[in-house]
Design a protein around this motif. Sequence first.
Motif, PDB file in Angstrom:
ATOM      1  N   PRO A  91      -5.685   5.210   3.315  1.00  0.00           N
ATOM      2  CA  PRO A  91      -4.929   4.258   2.493  1.00  0.00           C
ATOM      3  C   PRO A  91      -5.375   2.818   2.674  1.00  0.00           C
ATOM      4  O   PRO A  91      -5.173   1.997   1.784  1.00  0.00           O
ATOM      5  CB  PRO A  91      -3.482   4.438   2.943  1.00  0.00           C
ATOM      6  N   LEU A  92      -5.950   2.492   3.808  1.00  0.00           N
ATOM      7  CA  LEU A  92      -6.211   1.080   4.054  1.00  0.00           C
ATOM      8  C   LEU A  92      -7.624   0.656   3.690  1.00  0.00           C
ATOM      9  O   LEU A  92      -7.987  -0.492   3.835  1.00  0.00           O
ATOM     10  CB  LEU A  92      -5.917   0.751   5.517  1.00  0.00           C
ATOM     11  N   MET A 126       9.437   8.678  10.366  1.00  0.00           N
ATOM     12  CA  MET A 126       8.154   9.288  10.700  1.00  0.00           C
ATOM     13  C   MET A 126       7.778   9.141  12.178  1.00  0.00           C
ATOM     14  O   MET A 126       7.314  10.087  12.801  1.00  0.00           O
ATOM     15  CB  MET A 126       7.052   8.687   9.808  1.00  0.00           C
ATOM     16  N   CYS A 164       3.250   5.560  -2.685  1.00  0.00           N
ATOM     17  CA  CYS A 164       3.348   7.017  -2.529  1.00  0.00           C
ATOM     18  C   CYS A 164       4.506   7.464  -1.648  1.00  0.00           C
ATOM     19  O   CYS A 164       5.036   8.546  -1.839  1.00  0.00           O
ATOM     20  CB  CYS A 164       2.063   7.579  -1.926  1.00  0.00           C
ATOM     21  N   HIS A 165       4.835   6.674  -0.620  1.00  0.00           N
ATOM     22  CA  HIS A 165       5.836   7.120   0.358  1.00  0.00           C
ATOM     23  C   HIS A 165       7.188   6.454   0.136  1.00  0.00           C
ATOM     24  O   HIS A 165       7.268   5.231   0.070  1.00  0.00           O
ATOM     25  CB  HIS A 165       5.388   6.771   1.775  1.00  0.00           C
ATOM     26  N   PRO A 191       5.289  12.511   2.652  1.00  0.00           N
ATOM     27  CA  PRO A 191       6.597  12.576   3.307  1.00  0.00           C
ATOM     28  C   PRO A 191       7.284  11.220   3.357  1.00  0.00           C
ATOM     29  O   PRO A 191       6.623  10.182   3.347  1.00  0.00           O
ATOM     30  CB  PRO A 191       6.271  13.073   4.717  1.00  0.00           C
ATOM     31  N   ASN A 236      -0.641  13.882  -6.127  1.00  0.00           N
ATOM     32  CA  ASN A 236      -1.282  13.800  -4.812  1.00  0.00           C
ATOM     33  C   ASN A 236      -1.969  15.094  -4.396  1.00  0.00           C
ATOM     34  O   ASN A 236      -1.862  15.515  -3.246  1.00  0.00           O
ATOM     35  CB  ASN A 236      -0.240  13.407  -3.753  1.00  0.00           C
ATOM     36  N   LEU A 290      -6.346  16.300   5.432  1.00  0.00           N
ATOM     37  CA  LEU A 290      -5.088  15.963   4.765  1.00  0.00           C
ATOM     38  C   LEU A 290      -5.325  15.399   3.383  1.00  0.00           C
ATOM     39  O   LEU A 290      -6.426  14.944   3.055  1.00  0.00           O
ATOM     40  CB  LEU A 290      -4.196  15.059   5.624  1.00  0.00           C
ATOM     41  N   ALA A 291      -4.249  15.467   2.602  1.00  0.00           N
ATOM     42  CA  ALA A 291      -4.368  15.102   1.197  1.00  0.00           C
ATOM     43  C   ALA A 291      -4.314  13.592   0.987  1.00  0.00           C
ATOM     44  O   ALA A 291      -4.577  13.116  -0.108  1.00  0.00           O
ATOM     45  CB  ALA A 291      -3.263  15.779   0.391  1.00  0.00           C
ATOM     46  N   MET A 292      -3.948  12.830   2.027  1.00  0.00           N
ATOM     47  CA  MET A 292      -3.879  11.370   1.851  1.00  0.00           C
ATOM     48  C   MET A 292      -5.277  10.769   2.025  1.00  0.00           C
ATOM     49  O   MET A 292      -5.898  10.929   3.062  1.00  0.00           O
ATOM     50  CB  MET A 292      -2.909  10.772   2.882  1.00  0.00           C
ATOM     51  N   VAL A 298       0.823  -1.213   0.000  1.00  0.00           N
ATOM     52  CA  VAL A 298       0.000   0.000   0.000  1.00  0.00           C
ATOM     53  C   VAL A 298       0.862   1.271   0.000  1.00  0.00           C
ATOM     54  O   VAL A 298       0.890   2.020  -0.981  1.00  0.00           O
ATOM     55  CB  VAL A 298      -0.956   0.010   1.216  1.00  0.00           C
ATOM     56  N   CYS A 299       1.557   1.491   1.100  1.00  0.00           N
ATOM     57  CA  CYS A 299       2.208   2.794   1.320  1.00  0.00           C
ATOM     58  C   CYS A 299       3.307   3.101   0.312  1.00  0.00           C
ATOM     59  O   CYS A 299       3.536   4.266  -0.022  1.00  0.00           O
ATOM     60  CB  CYS A 299       2.785   2.884   2.732  1.00  0.00           C
ATOM     61  N   PHE A 303      -4.867  14.686  12.471  1.00  0.00           N
ATOM     62  CA  PHE A 303      -3.933  15.482  11.669  1.00  0.00           C
ATOM     63  C   PHE A 303      -4.043  16.924  12.155  1.00  0.00           C
ATOM     64  O   PHE A 303      -5.137  17.440  12.361  1.00  0.00           O
ATOM     65  CB  PHE A 303      -4.318  15.370  10.189  1.00  0.00           C
ATOM     66  N   ARG A 336       7.155  12.693  14.786  1.00  0.00           N
ATOM     67  CA  ARG A 336       5.875  13.157  15.339  1.00  0.00           C
ATOM     68  C   ARG A 336       5.765  12.770  16.800  1.00  0.00           C
ATOM     69  O   ARG A 336       6.216  11.690  17.192  1.00  0.00           O
ATOM     70  CB  ARG A 336       4.699  12.515  14.582  1.00  0.00           C
ATOM     71  N   TYR A 385       0.555   7.899  17.029  1.00  0.00           N
ATOM     72  CA  TYR A 385       0.073   8.914  16.093  1.00  0.00           C
ATOM     73  C   TYR A 385      -0.228   8.292  14.729  1.00  0.00           C
ATOM     74  O   TYR A 385      -1.284   8.514  14.146  1.00  0.00           O
ATOM     75  CB  TYR A 385       1.099  10.041  15.937  1.00  0.00           C
TER      76      TYR A 385
HETATM   77  C1  HEC Z   1      -2.115   7.488  -2.709  1.00  0.00           C
HETATM   78  C2  HEC Z   1      -0.913   7.948  -2.052  1.00  0.00           C
HETATM   79  C3  HEC Z   1      -0.707   7.539  -0.593  1.00  0.00           C
HETATM   80  C4  HEC Z   1      -0.716   6.276  -0.044  1.00  0.00           C
HETATM   81  C5  HEC Z   1      -1.017   4.943  -0.745  1.00  0.00           C
HETATM   82  C6  HEC Z   1      -0.357   6.449   1.348  1.00  0.00           C
HETATM   83  N1  HEC Z   1      -0.129   7.769   1.629  1.00  0.00           N
HETATM   84 FE1  HEC Z   1       0.427   8.539   3.437  1.00  0.00          FE
HETATM   85  N2  HEC Z   1       0.367  10.421   2.647  1.00  0.00           N
HETATM   86  C7  HEC Z   1       0.077  10.730   1.333  1.00  0.00           C
HETATM   87  C8  HEC Z   1       0.127  12.164   1.179  1.00  0.00           C
HETATM   88  C9  HEC Z   1      -0.141  12.927  -0.124  1.00  0.00           C
HETATM   89  C10 HEC Z   1       0.450  12.706   2.433  1.00  0.00           C
HETATM   90  C11 HEC Z   1       0.588  14.183   2.800  1.00  0.00           C
HETATM   91  C12 HEC Z   1      -0.748  14.647   3.356  1.00  0.00           C
HETATM   92  C13 HEC Z   1      -0.831  16.116   3.605  1.00  0.00           C
HETATM   93  O1  HEC Z   1       0.199  16.744   3.900  1.00  0.00           O
HETATM   94  O2  HEC Z   1      -1.954  16.652   3.534  1.00  0.00           O
HETATM   95  C14 HEC Z   1       0.603  11.573   3.336  1.00  0.00           C
HETATM   96  C15 HEC Z   1       0.948  11.696   4.672  1.00  0.00           C
HETATM   97  C16 HEC Z   1       1.213  10.616   5.506  1.00  0.00           C
HETATM   98  C17 HEC Z   1       1.718  10.730   6.858  1.00  0.00           C
HETATM   99  C18 HEC Z   1       2.154  12.008   7.532  1.00  0.00           C
HETATM  100  C19 HEC Z   1       1.116  12.740   8.285  1.00  0.00           C
HETATM  101  C20 HEC Z   1       1.775  13.922   8.939  1.00  0.00           C
HETATM  102  O3  HEC Z   1       1.687  14.034  10.163  1.00  0.00           O
HETATM  103  O4  HEC Z   1       2.400  14.736   8.244  1.00  0.00           O
HETATM  104  C21 HEC Z   1       1.843   9.464   7.345  1.00  0.00           C
HETATM  105  C22 HEC Z   1       2.329   9.060   8.725  1.00  0.00           C
HETATM  106  C23 HEC Z   1       1.406   8.568   6.305  1.00  0.00           C
HETATM  107  N3  HEC Z   1       1.031   9.299   5.201  1.00  0.00           N
HETATM  108  C24 HEC Z   1       1.420   7.200   6.444  1.00  0.00           C
HETATM  109  C25 HEC Z   1       1.003   6.331   5.440  1.00  0.00           C
HETATM  110  C26 HEC Z   1       0.989   4.903   5.597  1.00  0.00           C
HETATM  111  C27 HEC Z   1       1.457   4.147   6.846  1.00  0.00           C
HETATM  112  C28 HEC Z   1       0.515   4.396   4.440  1.00  0.00           C
HETATM  113  C29 HEC Z   1       0.261   2.926   4.096  1.00  0.00           C
HETATM  114  C30 HEC Z   1      -0.638   2.250   4.991  1.00  0.00           C
HETATM  115  C31 HEC Z   1       0.242   5.512   3.546  1.00  0.00           C
HETATM  116  N4  HEC Z   1       0.553   6.681   4.198  1.00  0.00           N
HETATM  117  C32 HEC Z   1      -0.236   5.401   2.246  1.00  0.00           C
HETATM  118  C33 HEC Z   1      -0.206   9.834   0.315  1.00  0.00           C
HETATM  119  C34 HEC Z   1      -0.334   8.474   0.465  1.00  0.00           C
END
Ligand code: HEC
Length: 215
Positions: free
Chosen positions: A210-211, A156, A78-79, A151, A145, A205-207, A74-75, A200, A160, A166
């Motif tokens: 994800p699950l 991470m 993007c990350h 990030p 995105n 938030l823009a994410m 999953v993650c 948040f 935080r 968190y």
């Molecule tokens: C489709 C793309 C995408 C997927 C898949 C995704 N993320 Fe993200 N995630 C983002 C974006 C874009 C941001 C920034 C959000 C914002 O700043 O508004 C983010 C931010 C975060 C943050 C930071 C929040 C903060 O405090 O700044 C965490 C932690 C995180 N994601 C964890 C995960 C985890 C764990 C997974 C898998 C389970 C995941 N993400 C899957 C796009 C994604």
Amino acid sequence: MVRIGAFLVGLFFAGWLLVSFLMGAVAYVSEPPQPTVEHEFHELPKHVSFSFDGPLGGYDRQQLQRGFQVYKEVCSACHSLKFVAFRDLEALGYNEAEVKAIAKQWAIKTPSVDPATGEASTRDPMPADYFPKPFANNVAAAAANNNAIPPDLSLMTKARHHGSAYVYSLLTGYQAQPAALLKEFPDSKTPEGLHYNPYFANLNLAMAPPLTASR
Ligand code: HEC
């Protein structure tokens, strides 16, 4: 003479401090600061107990490997995990051959150079390589995105407050905006393309979740 002069200058500054303090106090009472939506609706992380809590805590190998699988499936789309190398996975209980296989089969390839032409190309990652980044650069990451850059997740939980709790709260904290919020702050509706999450800091938030959204 000099002493009196210095005394008067000191008195002037001390008096000025007092006046500005009083003016601040009057302003605070006559126009109290407006409550903000973040102040009222942001929530501290949930209380979670992890097996690794405390000085005697330990990691559960199966759990670590399931966590890695979630990152992989999953993650990682993007990350990035740019400070972690494939061989670091041995710490999660994978042996050398397994690490080699994971690296080789990783969906995102490592940037490389074609030895014959010098053109940019890619190759299978190797155990010593860091996890390849999902996007070529920040512009591409933001474009994909909704203008937010996912990030890097390597540090991470250190970056935080309440690290693991968190991240857990964020991932499980997506919900509809409370009616009370919209009633009190009608202008704070979650903007299109963002997602409400009280864990948040600025609530939206823009994410996407994800699950759930991804399957
Ligand atoms: C489709 C793309 C995408 C997927 C898949 C995704 N993320 Fe993200 N995630 C983002 C974006 C874009 C941001 C920034 C959000 C914002 O700043 O508004 C983010 C931010 C975060 C943050 C930071 C929040 C903060 O405090 O700044 C965490 C932690 C995180 N994601 C964890 C995960 C985890 C764990 C997974 C898998 C389970 C995941 N993400 C899957 C796009 C994604």
